[in-house]
Design a protein around this motif. Structure first.
Motif, PDB file in Angstrom:
ATOM      1  N   ILE A 279      -1.224   1.699  -7.432  1.00  0.00           N
ATOM      2  CA  ILE A 279      -2.257   1.611  -8.455  1.00  0.00           C
ATOM      3  C   ILE A 279      -2.303   2.888  -9.275  1.00  0.00           C
ATOM      4  O   ILE A 279      -2.455   2.877 -10.482  1.00  0.00           O
ATOM      5  CB  ILE A 279      -3.633   1.360  -7.807  1.00  0.00           C
ATOM      6  N   GLY A 280      -2.183   4.028  -8.579  1.00  0.00           N
ATOM      7  CA  GLY A 280      -2.237   5.310  -9.278  1.00  0.00           C
ATOM      8  C   GLY A 280      -3.635   5.693  -9.688  1.00  0.00           C
ATOM      9  O   GLY A 280      -3.851   6.199 -10.784  1.00  0.00           O
ATOM     10  N   THR A 281      -4.603   5.457  -8.807  1.00  0.00           N
ATOM     11  CA  THR A 281      -5.991   5.746  -9.145  1.00  0.00           C
ATOM     12  C   THR A 281      -6.433   7.128  -8.699  1.00  0.00           C
ATOM     13  O   THR A 281      -7.590   7.493  -8.868  1.00  0.00           O
ATOM     14  CB  THR A 281      -6.928   4.718  -8.488  1.00  0.00           C
ATOM     15  N   GLY A 282      -5.533   7.912  -8.107  1.00  0.00           N
ATOM     16  CA  GLY A 282      -5.907   9.243  -7.663  1.00  0.00           C
ATOM     17  C   GLY A 282      -6.305   9.295  -6.203  1.00  0.00           C
ATOM     18  O   GLY A 282      -6.697  10.341  -5.700  1.00  0.00           O
ATOM     19  N   GLN A 283      -6.217   8.166  -5.487  1.00  0.00           N
ATOM     20  CA  GLN A 283      -6.497   8.182  -4.060  1.00  0.00           C
ATOM     21  C   GLN A 283      -5.355   8.873  -3.333  1.00  0.00           C
ATOM     22  O   GLN A 283      -4.299   9.151  -3.891  1.00  0.00           O
ATOM     23  CB  GLN A 283      -6.680   6.756  -3.539  1.00  0.00           C
ATOM     24  N   SER A 284      -5.553   9.105  -2.047  1.00  0.00           N
ATOM     25  CA  SER A 284      -4.524   9.765  -1.253  1.00  0.00           C
ATOM     26  C   SER A 284      -3.213   9.012  -1.327  1.00  0.00           C
ATOM     27  O   SER A 284      -3.162   7.799  -1.117  1.00  0.00           O
ATOM     28  CB  SER A 284      -4.977   9.860   0.210  1.00  0.00           C
ATOM     29  N   GLU A 285      -2.121   9.718  -1.666  1.00  0.00           N
ATOM     30  CA  GLU A 285      -0.808   9.087  -1.756  1.00  0.00           C
ATOM     31  C   GLU A 285      -0.036   9.169  -0.447  1.00  0.00           C
ATOM     32  O   GLU A 285       1.130   8.795  -0.387  1.00  0.00           O
ATOM     33  CB  GLU A 285      -0.001   9.763  -2.878  1.00  0.00           C
ATOM     34  N   LEU A 286      -0.679   9.653   0.596  1.00  0.00           N
ATOM     35  CA  LEU A 286      -0.007   9.726   1.889  1.00  0.00           C
ATOM     36  C   LEU A 286       0.456   8.360   2.356  1.00  0.00           C
ATOM     37  O   LEU A 286       1.493   8.225   3.006  1.00  0.00           O
ATOM     38  CB  LEU A 286      -0.945  10.335   2.938  1.00  0.00           C
ATOM     39  N   ALA A 287      -0.313   7.318   2.041  1.00  0.00           N
ATOM     40  CA  ALA A 287       0.047   5.969   2.460  1.00  0.00           C
ATOM     41  C   ALA A 287       1.372   5.540   1.848  1.00  0.00           C
ATOM     42  O   ALA A 287       2.182   4.887   2.487  1.00  0.00           O
ATOM     43  CB  ALA A 287      -1.059   4.987   2.083  1.00  0.00           C
TER      44      ALA A 287
END
Length: 343
Positions: free
Chosen positions: A173-181
């Motif tokens: 999505i690229g919403t700024g949430q953690s990209e660790l997933a």
């Protein structure tokens, strides 16, 4: 600029019958291994289901397909909304398909926190790629999963591999949430930036910049070409501060003109070759499998705990107490967690 390389020789797969009427896991697994696209879609729907009977069947399906998985190149593509992730994926996917590869795209769409509905527009945005018989595009609502990916993206990825797709592209999505997933499920993690990224670097999370395997300054065409080149230079300086001599490459490209698209794939292939030769590839896959296990244990323990009627009642009382200001949330949480079903 180096062209996209030749693919591995793919096994010619016999035509599989439709999954209509398929009732057992073994039949569904066989259809997926045979390359049946409708079977693959049904399998992904099964693993995405939250019904307990479906969860058991999904586990059986994944176990049956496990020997046929693990051979694809897994690429995660992230970036802010509007940076052109879908456009890049379509351009890259078309080139890969033209080179004889089979490309699966797992495109995650944002879900409404109110209705749970999603836009599911990626298949429309990638209309040209969707018509290619060597490509498979699966838009999936994100639900309540974090990291800009769907809750069952890992499982969907395995099903695509079992169906014979040798490249899996995961669009976040690229919403700024953690990209660790995202980083925890792919072999290569690509960050897209806009030509204005030079002014935005301060707003980009340092954690993301530390995780990426490459950065692409996208939409570098027309009047934005010069700005993209400047942004790439500034981004490269920032990456060298973070990574030193091991700084990931910073590329410049445009899906609209084709600039840099071959270089993106060449970078992915070169990264994979070095990782395999040095043992980093196997170590990364092993670490990801362990992290997946840990995440599932936490998820299922939480579901089992919250599914206990005593816990549900205690949680309801705690919410009421917190809402009226009688108890602080930390105290209420400890009381709920202390609730146990006695044998």
């Amino acid at each position: 600029m180096a062209p996209i390389g030749n693919p591995r020789k793919l096994e010619r797969r016999p035509a599989a019958r439709s999954v209509r009427g398929v009732s057992g896991t073994a039949e569904l697994a066989s259809a997926i291994r045979g390359g049946d696209r409708s079977a693959l879609a049904r399998g992904i729907t099964l693993v995405e289901s939250r019904r307990e009977p479906d969860a058991v069947a999904a586990d059986e399906l994944l176990q049956a397909l496990l020997p046929a998985t693990g051979k694809a190149t897994r690429v995660g593509i992230t970036g802010a909304p509007g940076v052109g992730k879908s456009t890049l994926i379509e351009a890259l996917g078309q080139r890969l398909c033209a080179a004889g590869r089979r490309v699966a795209v797992l495109a995650v769409d944002p879900s409404s926190s109110v209705s749970g509905g999603s836009i599911l527009g990626d298949k429309t945005r990638m209309s040209e790629l969707a018509r290619d018989e060597r490509a498979f595009i699966r838009p999936t609502p994100s639900g309540d999963a974090t990291g800009g990916v769907a809750a069952r993206t890992r499982e969907a990825m395995l099903l695509c591999e079992a169906a014979g797709f040798d490249v899996v592209l995961v669009e976040t999505i690229g919403t700024g949430q953690s990209e660790l997933a995202v980083h925890g499920m792919v072999d290569f993690f690509l960050l897209l930036l806009s030509p204005a990224a030079g002014d935005e670097l301060q707003g980009i999370k340092r954690g993301v910049m530390e995780l990426v395997d490459a950065v692409l300054v996208h939409k570098a065409d027309g009047d934005l070409a010069a700005a993209a080149d400047r942004a790439a230079q500034q981004c490269l300086l920032a990456m060298r501060v973070l990574h030193g001599d091991a700084a990931p490459p910073v590329l410049v490209g445009s899906a609209a003109t084709g600039r840099g698209i071959d270089a993106v794939w060449s970078t992915i292939e070169s990264h994979g070759a070095r990782a395999r030769a040095g043992g980093a590839f196997a170590a990364r896959r092993e670490r990801q499998a362990a992290e997946w296990l840990d995440a599932l244990v936490r998820e299922r323990l939480l579901a089992e705990f919250l599914g206990d009627p005593l816990v549900a009642a205690a949680l309801q009382r705690a919410r009421a107490d917190v809402a009226r200001g009688a108890v602080l949330p930390p105290t209420a949480a400890r009381a709920v967690l202390a609730t146990r079903r006695r044998p």
